[in-house]
Motif scaffolding. Structure first.
Motif, PDB file in Angstrom:
ATOM      1  N   SER A 160       0.826  -1.215   0.000  1.00  0.00           N
ATOM      2  CA  SER A 160       0.000   0.000   0.000  1.00  0.00           C
ATOM      3  C   SER A 160       0.859   1.263   0.000  1.00  0.00           C
ATOM      4  O   SER A 160       0.393   2.335  -0.366  1.00  0.00           O
ATOM      5  CB  SER A 160      -0.896   0.018   1.239  1.00  0.00           C
ATOM      6  N   THR A 187       1.847   2.745   2.609  1.00  0.00           N
ATOM      7  CA  THR A 187       1.478   3.595   3.742  1.00  0.00           C
ATOM      8  C   THR A 187       2.428   3.407   4.921  1.00  0.00           C
ATOM      9  O   THR A 187       3.112   2.391   5.036  1.00  0.00           O
ATOM     10  CB  THR A 187       0.050   3.276   4.236  1.00  0.00           C
ATOM     11  N   GLU A 216       1.251   0.221   6.963  1.00  0.00           N
ATOM     12  CA  GLU A 216       1.702  -1.080   6.470  1.00  0.00           C
ATOM     13  C   GLU A 216       3.209  -1.244   6.682  1.00  0.00           C
ATOM     14  O   GLU A 216       3.687  -2.358   6.958  1.00  0.00           O
ATOM     15  CB  GLU A 216       1.363  -1.304   4.988  1.00  0.00           C
ATOM     16  N   ARG A 232      -1.751   9.067   0.757  1.00  0.00           N
ATOM     17  CA  ARG A 232      -2.059   7.770   0.133  1.00  0.00           C
ATOM     18  C   ARG A 232      -3.546   7.442   0.176  1.00  0.00           C
ATOM     19  O   ARG A 232      -4.020   6.616  -0.598  1.00  0.00           O
ATOM     20  CB  ARG A 232      -1.284   6.651   0.835  1.00  0.00           C
ATOM     21  N   HIS A 233      -4.266   8.100   1.087  1.00  0.00           N
ATOM     22  CA  HIS A 233      -5.706   7.831   1.162  1.00  0.00           C
ATOM     23  C   HIS A 233      -6.498   8.821   0.317  1.00  0.00           C
ATOM     24  O   HIS A 233      -7.709   8.711   0.204  1.00  0.00           O
ATOM     25  CB  HIS A 233      -6.175   7.875   2.625  1.00  0.00           C
TER      26      HIS A 233
END
Ligand code: FE2
Length: 435
Positions: free
Chosen positions: A74, A76, A79, A281-282
């Motif tokens: 991901s 992130t 993670e 990232r979101h």
């Protein structure tokens, strides 16, 4: 006067050309011309000579572990923490030492001679702590390595992190770290900032906390950090690393926050390479850049140093220990493209970061430690633009790395035989005005 090493025709960042005389591990002369011989001489031939690069934020326990046991899908932060948690039980002392020493070789070759590295204390074995304490001693002749006790899984959130962090400090770790935005609640985050700052004050240690490394505009632990710095008399000894939530905060609140940070003498350590790939990232589009508000902080008199954070680890899949990469990315993300601002970006990977680390004898003045780098560039801006080669690196008076000048032959009709990538940035009004 005799010298062990002379660096002739050194161009300084302020444009002067000097000879630098070194005896033992100190700079003992810095004059227009030194009429003396030396054991060894470097002819800088008008190239930029700078004090070494300084990385104020790194994770040496995780470096060069990319792909172990898998890669971050991901991209992130969360993670990455999860993945590091999978790797942690598999670590061995030898493997951590080997990877760290290999990274230090890279660092030396890049003229990076001072590093502040966080070390994870959320492991009852304190394996990484012991490994990096050993590395700190091994590299001491050429790298100033500071270690930060970093409770990666949360000072309160991880059952034994509090005790282990204190044990790590007892073993000689230099700085108190934290991660308030990863605690279970905002209240726990706030409490962790308070207790960690109290521990630092009791022990006379600096604080460097991962703080608000999130896109959540309501993550405001830096406010508490500034408050505690002032309450406990820690001004000038506290740094907030990342501070990415500030990118997303409401502007009115930031207009109140920045003067509080300045007043508390808290420094800021953004990590441009990592912030630009991990934050946002979101988001769909537009995607936030995530880096904290660097020019605004500088305008408020807050000290800022750019850090590297990660090289080939669970959070970042690239990196070469090159602080000019960091300055280059920081300059772009912060849109600091005027000549004056580009010079400030160079300062943020050299002297500003040195000041955050409290390095003794940093600089090129007489009496300073004989640590320097000769860059294949004419000035700091050119060094960033070219990510210039390090022609010579000197640590404690000894040449520890050297490389040949890049010399690309051209085969073009009617053009020169060699490519010349140098370009002198003109003096502009913004520099005259200090704007
Ligand atoms: Fe970090």
């Amino acid at each position: 006067m005799t010298f062990d090493l002379l660096v002739r025709n050194a161009r300084l960042a302020d444009g002067r050309t000097v000879d630098i005389g070194i005896a033992g591990d100190r700079i003992t002369a810095c004059e227009r011309t030194i009429a003396a011989e030396a054991g060894e001489t470097i002819d800088a031939a008008g190239s930029l000579v700078s004090p070494p690069f300084v990385d104020p934020h790194f994770h040496m326990d995780a470096t060069l572990s990319f792909g172990q046991p898998r890669v971050n899908r991901s991209g992130t932060l969360l993670e990455g923490i999860e993945l590091w948690g999978e790797l942690k039980p598999l670590l061995t002392h030898e493997a951590v030492v080997d990877r760290a020493l290999a990274y230090c070789d890279w660092a030396v070759s890049m003229g990076l001679l001072a590093i502040r590295s966080h070390v994870d204390t959320c492991d009852d074995r304190l394996l990484a702590v012991d490994a990096l304490l050993e590395v700190r001693e091994k590299v001491a002749p050429y790298i100033d390595l500071q270690l930060v006790a970093f409770p990666q899984d949360g000072f309160y959130r991880s059952a034994t992190a509090r005790d282990n962090t204190i044990r790590a400090l007892d073993r000689g770790v230099d700085v108190v770290g934290g991660i308030p935005h990863f605690e279970r609640t905002m209240a726990d985050g706030r409490r962790s900032v308070t207790e960690l700052c109290e521990i630092a004050a009791d022990r006379g240690l600096p604080v460097d906390m991962h703080c608000d490394e999130t896109d959540d505009p309501m993550s405001r632990h830096v406010e508490q950090l500034a408050f505690e710095a002032q309450r406990l008399g820690l001004q000038g000894r506290v740094a907030g690393s990342h501070l990415t939530s500030m990118h997303s905060m409401e502007n009115y609140y930031v207009s109140k926050l920045l003067p509080l940070i300045a007043e508390a003498g808290v420094s800021a350590i953004p990590n441009p390479l990592i912030n630009i790939v991990i934050q946002g990232r979101h988001d769909t589009y537009p995607k936030r850049r995530g880096m904290t508000r660097v020019p605004e902080m500088l305008d408020h008199g807050i000290r800022v140093g750019f850090g590297q954070d990660c090289v080939l680890d669970p959070w970042y899949s690239l990196g070469t220990a090159d602080m000019l990469d960091v300055a280059f990315m920081g300059l772009h993300v912060a849109q600091m493209t005027s000549p004056h601002d580009m010079r400030r970006c160079f300062d943020m990977v050299t002297k500003e970061s040195a000041a955050i680390l409290g390095l003794e004898g940093y600089g090129l003045d007489v009496g300073c430690k004989a640590n320097l780098v000769v860059l294949d560039a004419g000035d700091p801006i050119e060094a960033i633009r070219l990510r210039a080669d390090r022609l010579f690196v000197v640590a404690n008076g000894r040449i520890v790395a050297r490389c040949a000048r890049r010399d690309t032959a051209l085969a073009l009709p009617g053009r020169p035989a060699r490519v010349d990538r140098r370009f002198k940035t003109p003096q502009t009004n913004d520099e005259e005005n200090g704007a």
